[in-house]
Design an enzyme around this catalytic site. Structure first.
Site, PDB file in Angstrom:
ATOM      1  N   ALA A  64      30.350 -71.360  -1.250  1.00  9.81           N
ATOM      2  CA  ALA A  64      29.162 -72.057  -1.755  1.00  9.81           C
ATOM      3  C   ALA A  64      28.054 -71.057  -2.047  1.00  9.81           C
ATOM      4  O   ALA A  64      27.296 -70.667  -1.151  1.00  9.81           O
ATOM      5  CB  ALA A  64      28.705 -73.112  -0.750  1.00  9.81           C
ATOM      6  N   PRO A  97      21.260 -75.546  -7.659  1.00 17.16           N
ATOM      7  CA  PRO A  97      20.679 -76.133  -8.873  1.00 17.16           C
ATOM      8  C   PRO A  97      19.747 -75.177  -9.623  1.00 17.16           C
ATOM      9  O   PRO A  97      19.658 -75.231 -10.848  1.00 17.16           O
ATOM     10  CB  PRO A  97      19.923 -77.356  -8.334  1.00 17.16           C
ATOM     11  CG  PRO A  97      20.698 -77.752  -7.112  1.00 17.16           C
ATOM     12  CD  PRO A  97      21.148 -76.461  -6.503  1.00 17.16           C
ATOM     13  N   GLY A 141      22.049 -69.533 -10.253  1.00 16.86           N
ATOM     14  CA  GLY A 141      23.461 -69.349 -10.583  1.00 16.86           C
ATOM     15  C   GLY A 141      23.824 -67.881 -10.499  1.00 16.86           C
ATOM     16  O   GLY A 141      24.128 -67.363  -9.431  1.00 16.86           O
ATOM     17  N   TYR A 148      25.902 -57.901  -0.120  1.00 17.27           N
ATOM     18  CA  TYR A 148      26.752 -56.726  -0.280  1.00 17.27           C
ATOM     19  C   TYR A 148      28.219 -57.057  -0.005  1.00 17.27           C
ATOM     20  O   TYR A 148      29.117 -56.503  -0.649  1.00 17.27           O
ATOM     21  CB  TYR A 148      26.263 -55.608   0.639  1.00 17.27           C
ATOM     22  CG  TYR A 148      24.826 -55.234   0.359  1.00 17.27           C
ATOM     23  CD1 TYR A 148      24.503 -54.428  -0.725  1.00 17.27           C
ATOM     24  CD2 TYR A 148      23.798 -55.726   1.155  1.00 17.27           C
ATOM     25  CE1 TYR A 148      23.173 -54.098  -1.008  1.00 17.27           C
ATOM     26  CE2 TYR A 148      22.475 -55.408   0.890  1.00 17.27           C
ATOM     27  CZ  TYR A 148      22.164 -54.601  -0.195  1.00 17.27           C
ATOM     28  OH  TYR A 148      20.858 -54.293  -0.472  1.00 17.27           O
ATOM     29  N   GLU A 170      37.373 -60.676  -8.221  1.00 20.63           N
ATOM     30  CA  GLU A 170      37.264 -62.031  -8.778  1.00 20.63           C
ATOM     31  C   GLU A 170      37.168 -61.976 -10.301  1.00 20.63           C
ATOM     32  O   GLU A 170      37.826 -62.746 -11.007  1.00 20.63           O
ATOM     33  CB  GLU A 170      36.042 -62.740  -8.214  1.00 20.63           C
ATOM     34  CG  GLU A 170      35.854 -64.151  -8.776  1.00 20.63           C
ATOM     35  CD  GLU A 170      34.494 -64.742  -8.502  1.00 20.63           C
ATOM     36  OE1 GLU A 170      34.340 -65.965  -8.696  1.00 20.63           O
ATOM     37  OE2 GLU A 170      33.579 -63.999  -8.103  1.00 20.63           O
ATOM     38  N   GLY A 175      30.057 -65.129 -13.193  1.00 21.31           N
ATOM     39  CA  GLY A 175      29.057 -64.326 -13.879  1.00 21.31           C
ATOM     40  C   GLY A 175      29.174 -64.541 -15.370  1.00 21.31           C
ATOM     41  O   GLY A 175      30.245 -64.360 -15.942  1.00 21.31           O
TER      42      GLY A 175
END
Length: 270
Positions: A15, A19, A22, A124, A133, A255
């Site tokens: 998590a 809102p 991001g 970090y 990812e 991202g």
């Protein structure tokens, strides 16, 4: 517990997004304050994969609200913990099978040992895993584009118009030739990044470039492939329509493309 996570018996969620925060993780507002042997968490999250199904949620919290990204910690919240509530399962454009949800934390108390890693080092810890990812997203973006190309090539050979297969028309043949070259180049770069990862040499900039190039190029490839299907490409029963819907988000999660450009640009000394 780790064995149950690895086996899939225990479902986890990470998590991070909120809102109003991001890609800019340092802007998160969810807080965790120490109260004796417990952490007390307050805040909300959104766009959380496995949010509804998760047994364990790793929550990014501000444990030092005045320290920016240097004040973020990662704390585990278990299912059914008092004050932890799940909101809507979000109705997304694509990836319909994926559980993506809102989460709310109101005076949620968890044991102090639920802290992952070091206090105020959460940013970090996350940055250390983000290249992996992003490379995973690059792999999935490329795989989706390659599948779309496979479908389009087969369709171009079997669908006829004006008495011949549509792949024989120069515009379509050249489009498929372009896609073939683009995917080949992307595959070489991604494979190189995978080798670098295995050798412990993958940089954040290389992973960002892989995600940026494959998600942007992959989306363009998939859109061109869908065009070859004509009206049938816009019909949900065709696989190309699902690939088109599901691939749009690759340019956003993990991202955004703009953040990837920023990472690459900074590495150039700009």
């Amino acid at each position: 517990m780790a064995a149950r996570v690895t086996s899939g018996e225990t479902i986890c969620a990470l998590a991070l997004s909120e809102p109003a925060a991001g890609s800019d993780l340092k802007a998160i507002r969810t807080t965790a304050r120490r109260d004796g042997d417990e952490w007390v968490i307050d805040g909300s999250k959104t766009f959380i994969t496995n949010g509804i199904l998760a047994d364990l949620v790793v929550v990014a919290c501000k444990t030092d609200p005045d320290a920016g990204h240097k004040g973020i910690s990662l704390i585990v919240v278990e299912r059914d913990t008092q004050g932890f509530e799940r909101g809507r399962k979000l109705d997304k454009v694509g990836m319909k099978a994926q559980d993506t949800a809102e989460l709310f934390f109101r005076e949620v108390r968890v044991p102090a040992e639920n802290l992952i890693g070091q206090e105020n080092r959460g940013f970090y810890h996350m940055m250390g895993n983000l290249p992996t990812e992003r490379l995973a997203i690059a792999v999935s973006s490329l795989a989706a584009a390659e599948r779309a190309y496979e479908l389009a090539l087969d369709y171009a050979k079997t669908r006829t118009a004006f008495g011949r297969p549509i792949g024989e028309f120069q515009a379509n043949r050249f489009a498929l030739a372009d896609i073939n070259a683009e995917l080949g180049a992307a595959r070489v770069y991604v494979d190189g990044c995978i080798m670098a990862l295995f050798q412990g040499e993958l940089t954040a900039e290389e992973a960002a470039a892989a995600k940026y190039w494959t998600s942007e190029t992959g989306w363009q490839v998939i859109d061109r492939c869908m065009q070859l299907f004509g009206g049938y490409g816009y019909v949900n029963e065709y696989e190309i329509a699902r690939i088109w819907r599901d691939s749009r988000v690759q340019r956003v999660f993990g991202g955004t493309s703009e953040i990837m450009q920023e990472i690459i640009g900074r590495s150039l000394g700009l």
